[in-house]
Motif scaffolding. Structure first.
Motif, PDB file in Angstrom:
ATOM      1  N   TYR A  69       0.832  -1.203   0.000  1.00 37.80           N
ATOM      2  CA  TYR A  69       0.000   0.000   0.000  1.00 37.80           C
ATOM      3  C   TYR A  69       0.867   1.253   0.000  1.00 37.80           C
ATOM      4  CZ  TYR A  69      -3.307   3.508   1.621  1.00 37.80           C
ATOM      5  OH  TYR A  69      -4.064   4.642   1.744  1.00 37.80           O
ATOM      6  N   PHE A  70       1.912   1.292   0.842  1.00 34.80           N
ATOM      7  CA  PHE A  70       2.799   2.447   0.928  1.00 34.80           C
ATOM      8  C   PHE A  70       3.508   2.707  -0.395  1.00 34.80           C
ATOM      9  CE2 PHE A  70       6.993   4.259   1.849  1.00 34.80           C
ATOM     10  CZ  PHE A  70       6.609   5.437   2.463  1.00 34.80           C
ATOM     11  N   VAL A  71       4.022   1.668  -1.025  1.00 38.42           N
ATOM     12  CA  VAL A  71       4.705   1.831  -2.311  1.00 38.42           C
ATOM     13  C   VAL A  71       3.706   2.284  -3.376  1.00 38.42           C
ATOM     14  CG1 VAL A  71       5.885   0.561  -4.155  1.00 38.42           C
ATOM     15  CG2 VAL A  71       6.592   0.254  -1.793  1.00 38.42           C
ATOM     16  N   GLY A  72       2.530   1.714  -3.382  1.00 34.18           N
ATOM     17  CA  GLY A  72       1.510   2.102  -4.361  1.00 34.18           C
ATOM     18  C   GLY A  72       1.089   3.560  -4.214  1.00 34.18           C
ATOM     19  N   VAL A  73       0.871   3.996  -2.990  1.00 31.17           N
ATOM     20  CA  VAL A  73       0.468   5.386  -2.757  1.00 31.17           C
ATOM     21  C   VAL A  73       1.611   6.335  -3.132  1.00 31.17           C
ATOM     22  CG1 VAL A  73      -0.090   7.060  -0.941  1.00 31.17           C
ATOM     23  CG2 VAL A  73      -1.302   4.895  -1.047  1.00 31.17           C
ATOM     24  N   SER A  74       2.851   5.978  -2.785  1.00 32.73           N
ATOM     25  CA  SER A  74       4.001   6.821  -3.136  1.00 32.73           C
ATOM     26  C   SER A  74       4.152   6.930  -4.648  1.00 32.73           C
ATOM     27  CB  SER A  74       5.281   6.254  -2.534  1.00 32.73           C
ATOM     28  OG  SER A  74       5.188   6.195  -1.145  1.00 32.73           O
ATOM     29  N   LEU A  79       3.371  10.149  -9.689  1.00 33.05           N
ATOM     30  CA  LEU A  79       2.752  10.304 -11.010  1.00 33.05           C
ATOM     31  C   LEU A  79       1.810  11.504 -11.055  1.00 33.05           C
ATOM     32  CD1 LEU A  79       2.003   6.581 -11.877  1.00 33.05           C
ATOM     33  CD2 LEU A  79       3.714   8.056 -12.910  1.00 33.05           C
ATOM     34  N   ILE A  80       1.074  11.722  -9.994  1.00 27.71           N
ATOM     35  CA  ILE A  80       0.144  12.858  -9.950  1.00 27.71           C
ATOM     36  C   ILE A  80       0.915  14.173  -9.946  1.00 27.71           C
ATOM     37  CG2 ILE A  80      -1.513  14.059  -8.472  1.00 27.71           C
ATOM     38  CD1 ILE A  80      -2.574  11.244  -7.710  1.00 27.71           C
ATOM     39  N   PHE A  81       1.974  14.257  -9.135  1.00 26.55           N
ATOM     40  CA  PHE A  81       2.762  15.494  -9.093  1.00 26.55           C
ATOM     41  C   PHE A  81       3.433  15.763 -10.428  1.00 26.55           C
ATOM     42  CE2 PHE A  81       3.242  14.755  -4.280  1.00 26.55           C
ATOM     43  CZ  PHE A  81       2.043  15.381  -4.050  1.00 26.55           C
ATOM     44  N   ASN A  82       3.931  14.711 -11.093  1.00 24.94           N
ATOM     45  CA  ASN A  82       4.542  14.904 -12.410  1.00 24.94           C
ATOM     46  C   ASN A  82       3.500  15.340 -13.428  1.00 24.94           C
ATOM     47  OD1 ASN A  82       6.942  14.620 -14.192  1.00 24.94           O
ATOM     48  ND2 ASN A  82       5.569  13.197 -15.202  1.00 24.94           N
ATOM     49  N   TYR A  83       2.306  14.790 -13.352  1.00 29.30           N
ATOM     50  CA  TYR A  83       1.238  15.197 -14.259  1.00 29.30           C
ATOM     51  C   TYR A  83       0.895  16.673 -14.061  1.00 29.30           C
ATOM     52  CZ  TYR A  83      -3.301  15.470 -16.489  1.00 29.30           C
ATOM     53  OH  TYR A  83      -4.359  15.855 -17.270  1.00 29.30           O
ATOM     54  N   GLU A  84       0.914  17.122 -12.816  1.00 35.48           N
ATOM     55  CA  GLU A  84       0.669  18.540 -12.536  1.00 35.48           C
ATOM     56  C   GLU A  84       1.766  19.405 -13.145  1.00 35.48           C
ATOM     57  OE1 GLU A  84      -1.883  20.205 -11.061  1.00 35.48           O
ATOM     58  OE2 GLU A  84      -2.916  18.299 -11.159  1.00 35.48           O
TER      59      GLU A  84
END
Length: 186
Positions: A69-74, A79-84
């Protein structure tokens, strides 16, 4: 508008902000009365007929789930920050400049865009703090390259001071601030 709420004939109450609930007719639905226990009869409380599972029984499995879960959320946060970053006005302006630049068109060709479908922008892109130090891959019809942009500003009242804005193609560095076609104010 207040006139329309004075005489409302609906089976339900109408609640509006700032006005009282108006209701002139009783509920007309086929409702069954709520079943209640007869006077003096006590209903037993809800109980569980089996023991609850022990959350500490499978410690190894729980630890594995936590790390997955921790690796998946990280990974998703990255990916979200890079998309931003890819949707930032700085990146949009950089591509606008590249598509008009004679240096970039000479070495990359037309139709300049990211090198891959999932671009990765390396470095901080924080316009609020005044810190931009990014690099990312670009491609055109003739070849591929890398854009490097480094800019800072001490406070919001002054524009960014560009330290480096260059295009790297085949280990050759081309300074885009010296483009003869575009007036680049520094």
């Amino acid at each position: 508008m207040l006139q329309s709420f004075k005489r409302v004939h609906t089976p339900l109450r109408i609640a509006t902000i700032g006005l009282r609930c108006v209701h002139t007719t009783p509920l007309l639905f086929n409702q069954q009365p709520i079943a209640t226990a007869p006077q003096g009869v006590r209903r037993p409380p809800v109980s569980i007929d089996r023991p609850l599972p022990d959350p500490f029984e499978k410690k190894r499995q729980n630890r594995r789930y936590f790390w997955v879960y921790f690796v998946g959320v990280s990974l998703m946060c990255g990916l979200i920050f890079n998309y931003e970053k890819t949707g930032s006005p700085i990146i949009t302006s950089t591509f606008y400049f590249l598509r008009r630049s004679s240096i970039a068109r000479t070495h990359l060709g037309d139709e300049i865009s990211y090198t891959s479908r999932w671009p990765w922008i390396v470095g901080p892109l924080n316009t609020v703090k005044g810190n931009i130090d990014i690099k990312f891959g670009v491609k055109g019809e003739k070849g591929t390259g890398e854009i490097r942009l480094r800019a800072t500003r001490p406070n919001k009242a002054v524009p960014f001071e560009i330290g480096e804005f260059s295009l790297v193609v085949d280990d050759q560095v081309y300074d885009l601030t010296k483009d003869p076609e575009i007036e680049f104010l520094i």
